[in-house]
Design a protein around this motif. Structure first.
Motif, short mmCIF file in Angstrom:
data_model
loop_
_atom_site.label_atom_id
_atom_site.label_comp_id
_atom_site.label_asym_id
_atom_site.label_seq_id
_atom_site.Cartn_x
_atom_site.Cartn_y
_atom_site.Cartn_z
N ILE A 382 -4.95 -10.06 2.91
CA ILE A 382 -4.32 -8.82 2.50
C ILE A 382 -3.60 -8.14 3.66
O ILE A 382 -4.05 -8.22 4.81
N SER A 383 -2.47 -7.52 3.37
CA SER A 383 -1.71 -6.80 4.39
C SER A 383 -2.52 -5.61 4.91
O SER A 383 -3.25 -4.97 4.16
N VAL A 384 -2.36 -5.32 6.19
CA VAL A 384 -3.11 -4.23 6.80
C VAL A 384 -2.79 -2.89 6.15
O VAL A 384 -3.66 -2.03 6.00
N SER A 385 -1.52 -2.70 5.72
CA SER A 385 -1.14 -1.43 5.10
C SER A 385 -1.87 -1.21 3.77
O SER A 385 -2.12 -0.07 3.39
N LYS A 386 -2.20 -2.29 3.09
CA LYS A 386 -2.95 -2.17 1.84
C LYS A 386 -4.44 -2.04 2.10
O LYS A 386 -5.12 -1.23 1.47
N PHE A 387 -4.94 -2.81 3.05
CA PHE A 387 -6.37 -2.79 3.33
C PHE A 387 -6.84 -1.43 3.83
O PHE A 387 -7.84 -0.89 3.36
N LEU A 388 -6.11 -0.84 4.78
CA LEU A 388 -6.54 0.44 5.36
C LEU A 388 -6.51 1.58 4.37
O LEU A 388 -7.17 2.60 4.58
#
Length: 392
Positions: A382-388
């Motif tokens: 998963i992309s970091v922007s979605k995970f965070l």
């Protein structure tokens, strides 16, 4: 003004106890406390700063405005007998007004020693701004459940890019100026060492401590060895250990330790080190890992301070040197693990190994690329922007 993530929890606890808010210098503790006063107490609150002579006289004299419903004590921990003082005033006036106490890391340091205030307060650690906080999203704290992610939009990616570059300290994030950022780094370090640490700790060699601060950003994300630092600075192990502990207590850096479990044997117990201000890390991939680390630490602290869960952040490593960046536990039970990569190539074998060996409920490979979100072998990439977006 950015609405801080602890607001409703602090307000709830103020109904029955004193509330202490500690955290790094310039993280926004005083601003947060004043926001609570302005929004919920209007003209019925008073701010008292120990560094102000007039306020100090009022504090020591025990004279308080009769029409106030909230008193904010800032930097009162500089007063030698601050704990006894607060205990006495709280016991005397608990039915007449609320007490909110803010201060630097020193407040947290002293709170840990001989606790005469036991049962009279709640404490919170205020973190820098996080991605979900900037989105105005409150974390859904449900241990052992799936994390709930926001949609990954272009606006979200742009916001995260700014956060990665400028860090989460409110003053510098809102300005978003590179020149200001460089100057702020220098000033913050100077103030931590020459104002905060010098006032509290009896250190003879402040200049060597400054050299140590210059070296620590280079150690981010790797196994942290006191011996190598001792050799670099030509000091004893006891001295370097003390200096590192002091900087950690004053929120310059934090360390996470390997998870201990009978199923996996780790021969190395060295921690990994990260900075509270990830914008000081030059390498972009390491900065990404540091940013994720602090978001996870904030999530764990939020679960502990606000929700009452005993949550901890670890990393995984065994004697074969297989390693996974982060592991989150609640009540010492494993919830999820995270491996951070700048881009996706393949799922690391160590992530597969630990996921199976420890039967980890949720496993994530978080990547710096945009638009990534798929499941492979029960591991979510998963992309970091979605995970965070799912964290506090």
């Amino acid at each position: 003004m950015i609405k801080r993530y602890l607001e409703r929890y602090v307000l709830g606890d103020l109904k029955g106890k004193m509330v202490f808010i500690s955290g790094p210098r310039q993280v926004g503790k005083t601003t947060f406390a004043s926001q609570i006063g302005d929004e919920f107490f209007k003209d019925k609150y008073e701010y008292l700063n120990w560094d102000n002579r007039k306020d100090r006289r009022a504090i020591l004299g025990g004279t308080f405005s009769a029409d106030k419903a909230l008193f904010i004590f800032d930097e009162i921990h500089k007063y030698k007998n601050w704990k006894s003082y607060l205990k006495g005033e709280y016991d005397k006036y608990r039915d007449k007004f609320k007490i909110l106490v803010t201060g630097s890391a020193r407040l947290d340091i002293y709170r840990k020693g001989g606790d005469s205030l036991l049962g009279r307060y709640r404490s919170y650690r205020l973190h820098p701004l996080s991605f979900s906080e900037l989105l105005g999203k409150q974390a859904a704290a449900a241990p052992f459940k799936k994390l709930i992610f926001s949609e990954d939009t272009k606006e979200h990616r742009e916001l995260l890019s700014k956060l990665a570059k400028f860090g989460g300290f409110p003053e510098i994030f809102t300005k978003q100026n590179e020149r200001t950022l460089r100057r702020w780094h220098n000033e913050r370090t100077e103030r931590i060492i020459k104002e905060d640490i010098r006032e509290i700790e009896n250190l003879r060699d402040i200049s060597a401590l400054q050299v140590l601060v210059e070296l620590l950003p280079q150690k981010v994300g790797s196994l942290f060895s006191l011996n190598s630092l001792r050799e670099d600075l030509s000091v004893t192990h006891k001295t370097i250990s003390l200096w590192v502990d002091i900087l950690e207590r004053f929120y310059y850096h934090f360390r996470i330790y390997p998870f201990q479990n009978s199923v996996i044997k780790s021969l190395r117990k060295e921690p990994k080190l990260y900075l509270w201000d990830w914008s000081e890390v030059e390498d972009e991939s390491i900065r990404l890992e540091n940013m994720v680390a602090l978001h996870l630490l904030k999530f764990c602290h939020f679960l502990t301070d606000a929700e009452g869960y005993k949550s901890q952040l670890y990393y995984l490593r065994d004697k074969e040197q297989r390693e996974v960046d982060f592991l989150v536990t609640v009540g010492n039970k494993i919830w999820f693990c995270v491996e951070v990569k700048a881009s996706y190539k393949e799922i690391p074998s160590s992530l597969r190994y630990f996921a199976s060996k420890l039967n980890i409920p949720f496993v994530y490979e978080v990547v710096g690329e945009n638009g990534v979100d798929f499941l492979k072998d029960n591991i979510r990439v998963i992309s970091v922007s979605k995970f965070l977006s799912a964290l506090a």
